[in-house]
Design an enzyme around this catalytic site. Sequence first.
Site, short mmCIF file in Angstrom:
data_model
loop_
_atom_site.label_atom_id
_atom_site.label_comp_id
_atom_site.label_asym_id
_atom_site.label_seq_id
_atom_site.Cartn_x
_atom_site.Cartn_y
_atom_site.Cartn_z
N LYS A 114 37.79 38.37 40.44
CA LYS A 114 37.66 39.60 41.29
C LYS A 114 36.43 39.81 42.86
CE LYS A 114 40.86 42.41 38.71
NZ LYS A 114 41.04 40.95 37.53
C1 LIG Z 1 42.05 41.11 36.51
C2 LIG Z 1 41.83 39.77 35.50
C3 LIG Z 1 43.45 39.48 35.00
C4 LIG Z 1 44.56 39.94 35.46
O1 LIG Z 1 44.66 39.52 37.30
P1 LIG Z 1 45.52 41.00 38.04
O2 LIG Z 1 45.39 40.73 39.33
O3 LIG Z 1 45.15 42.11 37.30
O4 LIG Z 1 46.81 40.65 37.17
C5 LIG Z 1 43.12 38.56 34.42
N1 LIG Z 1 42.13 37.46 34.09
C6 LIG Z 1 41.21 38.23 34.37
C7 LIG Z 1 39.63 37.15 34.11
C8 LIG Z 1 41.01 38.72 35.72
O5 LIG Z 1 39.29 39.80 35.56
#
Ligand SMILES: *Cc1c(COP(=O)(O)O)cnc(C)c1O
Length: 500
Positions: A114
Amino acid sequence: MNYTSTRDNNVKVQSKQAISQGISKDGGLFIPTEIPKISQADLELLRNADYPQRAQFILSKFLTDYSAQEINDCVVKAYTGGKFEDDENVAPVVNINNFNYMLELWHGPTCAFKDMALQLLPHLLTCAAKTTSDGKEIVILVATSGDTGKAALEGFKDVKDTKIMVFYPEDGVSPMQKLQMVTQEGENVSVCAIKGNFDDAQTSVKKIFTSDEINSKLEENKMQFSSANSINWGRLVPQIVYYFSSYLELMETGEIDYAGEKINIVVPTGNFGNILAAYYAMQMGLPVNKLICASNSNNILTEFLETGVYNRNRDFYTTISPSMDILISSNLERLLYHLTGCDDAKVRGYMNDLSQNGRYEVDDDIKSKLSDLFFAGSCDDEQTKETIKELFETENYLCDTHTAVAYNVCKQYREKTGDDKTPSIIASTASPFKFTDSVLKAVSDGSEISDEFQKVQELSVISGAAIPKGLSELDGKEIRFNDVCTDETMKEAVYKMLKF
Ligand SMILES: *Cc1c(COP(=O)(O)O)cnc(C)c1O
């Protein structure tokens, strides 16, 4: 370039408006009305560029109402100056074994992918607000399954003219994720647990966003909501960049022979944001064979991609990959819009069915497009742990629970299809130390230790991997936020934060 809404083709805004508003008034998501192309000559040109330059190139294709200088300022603030472990290599690509590569997206301040978008979004947003919001303060509301919350808090902390409020499911995040959030520093931040799971949190937050009463209250106080969730277009564009960048890395190392050779992209999926960014990269011209969508036991997307039926009337599982414990994948709405040929009425229909009956089914034309584009698979907690152990023992590579789901499904894909030669880029989405308890259990016989930070130490000793600074410095840090709310009391929590 114009942006419109997935639920109303009459909407017409520019990217600054789309980013500062976050979500369209009709409840739809903003999407670009055309998808810019990147040629093979562009790829050759970008080959020797560094990450910020690559980001500049791709962002400027979509964010056409930002000046080149504005984009440059945003990108430099986000990806240089030590925010990421190695400025020279923001998103490293690591070869695991035959034609399988981990794209490590977790070397930012909060140890999850993120950060790749949320280190950039606050700058895009405050820059946009100067043009679109005439001096209004931006209030960011976030529903998090664990990682977005912390990454958004870290991205927005003490950013001028913004406030940020994060809601996380009380029992739905890992101990480390929770600690990261409740100890967050900054004058403009607030964190609150909500009873329920991520879907409940996301639904409640969307309600607040679109409430006329609350919005006029903000208006009176010279404030405006925006979103840092992946429903915000400003979250998705930065994610397109690293798929291109990983391809360029493989060109650089000679693992891809020519610009045009196809790759697979494997993504552990929750809200469908990260894999949608890969879809956009593909539509822009990144040579992609298959998009591989990996789910945990909440395998609603696996079923949807295989059958065309999206049905959330099912049990919800709390798993060891909590950031994927989601039954309403918001960004799927964007894919549906594109695959229906921009049919806003049809998308409205699907979304209505989903909120009324918890279910919709797409027609045969879309089903066949889905199966051309995607391979889908899932794996449960036991298989996830086995995968972590196997990768550690055979390849000496320590991965987190989400990445393990992706690797497992990549293997399923290779076995089922016999495709054993197409290079596969696996999105590695979090540091293993963010999910220490599960990872430790997977690679050792189980430990008697109960203290989270001692577990972290032990995992580091066993694996030889270094503990990320962003996690070790949480040890002993003061807890700032204890509040818990419900769907009904979320409004009061928001008012309290805003001092109404
Ligand atoms: C948010 C997240 C996901 C999922 O990603 P999306 O964009 O919501 O599909 C997968 N792995 C981790 C570690 C995340 O923080």
